[in-house]
Write an enzyme that holds these catalytic residues in place. Sequence first.
Site, mmCIF file in Angstrom:
data_model
loop_
_atom_site.group_PDB
_atom_site.id
_atom_site.type_symbol
_atom_site.label_atom_id
_atom_site.label_comp_id
_atom_site.label_asym_id
_atom_site.label_seq_id
_atom_site.Cartn_x
_atom_site.Cartn_y
_atom_site.Cartn_z
ATOM 1 N N GLY A 158 6.796 4.883 -0.353
ATOM 2 C CA GLY A 158 5.941 5.335 -1.473
ATOM 3 C C GLY A 158 7.804 6.396 -1.833
ATOM 4 O O GLY A 158 7.206 6.998 -2.107
ATOM 5 N N THR A 216 1.794 2.777 -9.175
ATOM 6 C CA THR A 216 3.368 3.303 -8.909
ATOM 7 C C THR A 216 3.386 4.292 -8.187
ATOM 8 O O THR A 216 2.846 5.030 -8.462
ATOM 9 C CB THR A 216 3.945 3.433 -10.565
ATOM 10 N N CYS A 267 -8.630 -1.051 10.317
ATOM 11 C CA CYS A 267 -9.750 -1.098 10.511
ATOM 12 C C CYS A 267 -10.966 0.265 10.551
ATOM 13 O O CYS A 267 -10.142 0.991 10.983
ATOM 14 C CB CYS A 267 -10.484 -1.791 11.183
#
EC number: 4.2.1.49
Length: 561
Positions: free
Chosen positions: A56, A269, A418
């Site tokens: 990040g 991005t 999941c």
Amino acid sequence: MARPMYYEEKPKGSIKAYTGGELHCKNWDAEAALRMLMNNLDPHVAVNPDELIVYGGSGRAARNWREYNRIVKALQTLENNETLCIQSGKPVYIAPTHKEAPRVIIANSNIVPKWATQENFDRYDELGLTMYGQMTAGSWIYIGTQGILQGTYETLAAVAKTHFNSDSLKDKFVLTAGMGGMSGAQPMAATMNEAVILDVEVREERIRRKVEEGYCDRITSRIDEAIKWVMEAKREETPLSVGLVGNAAKVHPELVNRNITPDIVTDQTPAHDLSSYVPIGDLKELDELREADREEYHRRALSSIRLHVEAILEMQRRGAIVFDYGNNLREQAERAGVDIRDEKDGFKYKGFVLEYIRPLFCVGKGPFRWAALSGDPEDIEAIDAKILKMFPEDKALARWIKLASKKVPTLGLPSRVCWLGYGNRAKLGVEINRMVASGEIKAPVVIGRDHLDCGSAASPYRETEGMMDGSDAIADWPLLNFALNAINGASWVSFHHGGGVGIGNSLHAGLVIVADGTDEREERLKRVLTVDPGIGIARHVDAGYQIAMDIAKQKMVKIPQ
């Protein structure tokens, strides 16, 4: 001014999590926190481990190397009736608590609202007073690119159903950008949905890494070759992912000029942080400019974002389906002068949660995940098999588990994600605990989730965009989530500011609970894994969503009358 990082105190060699059944701490909760912290910084998991950056853009696991070492030491000596307090990546207090209290409480990047600006955060960061924790970086539950893979997969599956009335994106062309730790999931998520995807990334090494890991099929630095591959695969209805070394601010306008309009356009991005978004130019020179003149770097980033988003909007006008994937690109484009608002004061293209994911949030579904502390992939395989046996009626879940078991590489500690909803999270948590107790699984299992979940975030540009009752920016909900998980006995809890969309734009909470195989832990698992999605259902009932009201009645979620 550079932030103090104490590189001379970095442990020698690569950091890798301990594995197996031997304790290095005094209890499994502290041991799990230690292993997951180390796993976050495994070079196969983190984007830039030398800088403590997990993913990040600038999301770190600890404030600096000195504080990392202090955290490790504190965890190794933590007693069963103590709680380690982490303030933005720094251990600050070992509190006397009790056996069922969280062993660790984490708060990252939280700033009083009036002062919660990127400029103030940068100043505090440079002074060594805080750090950007992103979501799962600073809360030690990142599991690599797989962590966002199913969310991206579910989103693209919803795109297929919503816009093409199909269970597949066969013969559809997806355009996106970004191939870092989280954004690197996009190529595989697209091909799992049988699409053809072109993913533009400025840093060649990031594409090569994803190709080597199996997340992306091909790499090229030539746009003509990339277009040729994409168009051939589209005609042949063959799933394909192509990583193009380039800058979206140049590639996207070039596609517009060539009259090439993708079927679907999105973006991952790191636009939430202008220091991480890469403008047009020479990479080496830009990296130096970012350190020497941040203001000029930000100006260039905004200039490139303008070109990037204007091209996206033109593709939308030409018929492309466009959605935002929650990286704050739209707001940055508005800062850059792009006309991106519609007549209702919303954005001309909507966010993925608002468009595709909110119905899942309404029923308490979200990115549930676990990691095997044994280090043995067979433990994950055993849980995969158990899920298929436990929830045979959930066809989408079965398809995901089968695809993930075949395609997702093991990076760092073996793990799985999941999307499970209210009730099923607690059932699976209890079953995993019993598998640990019986020896079917060789060591305890860490159970957690992304902060991007049904009731754990207030984020008007992502998780809570366009709430039915206008409560997009009401941040009481993640605080309630944080408190509920702490008092119900999670192994560690966290509360962060800014993750995903940047400083000033979100507040969000995380949790982890360890299945250690004990009878006592089974009760804690039931409590935590019930209230965590439960407050998410309550949040959506309160906002007026009928689907949430229906599931609350069906699942007997108590809502005050």
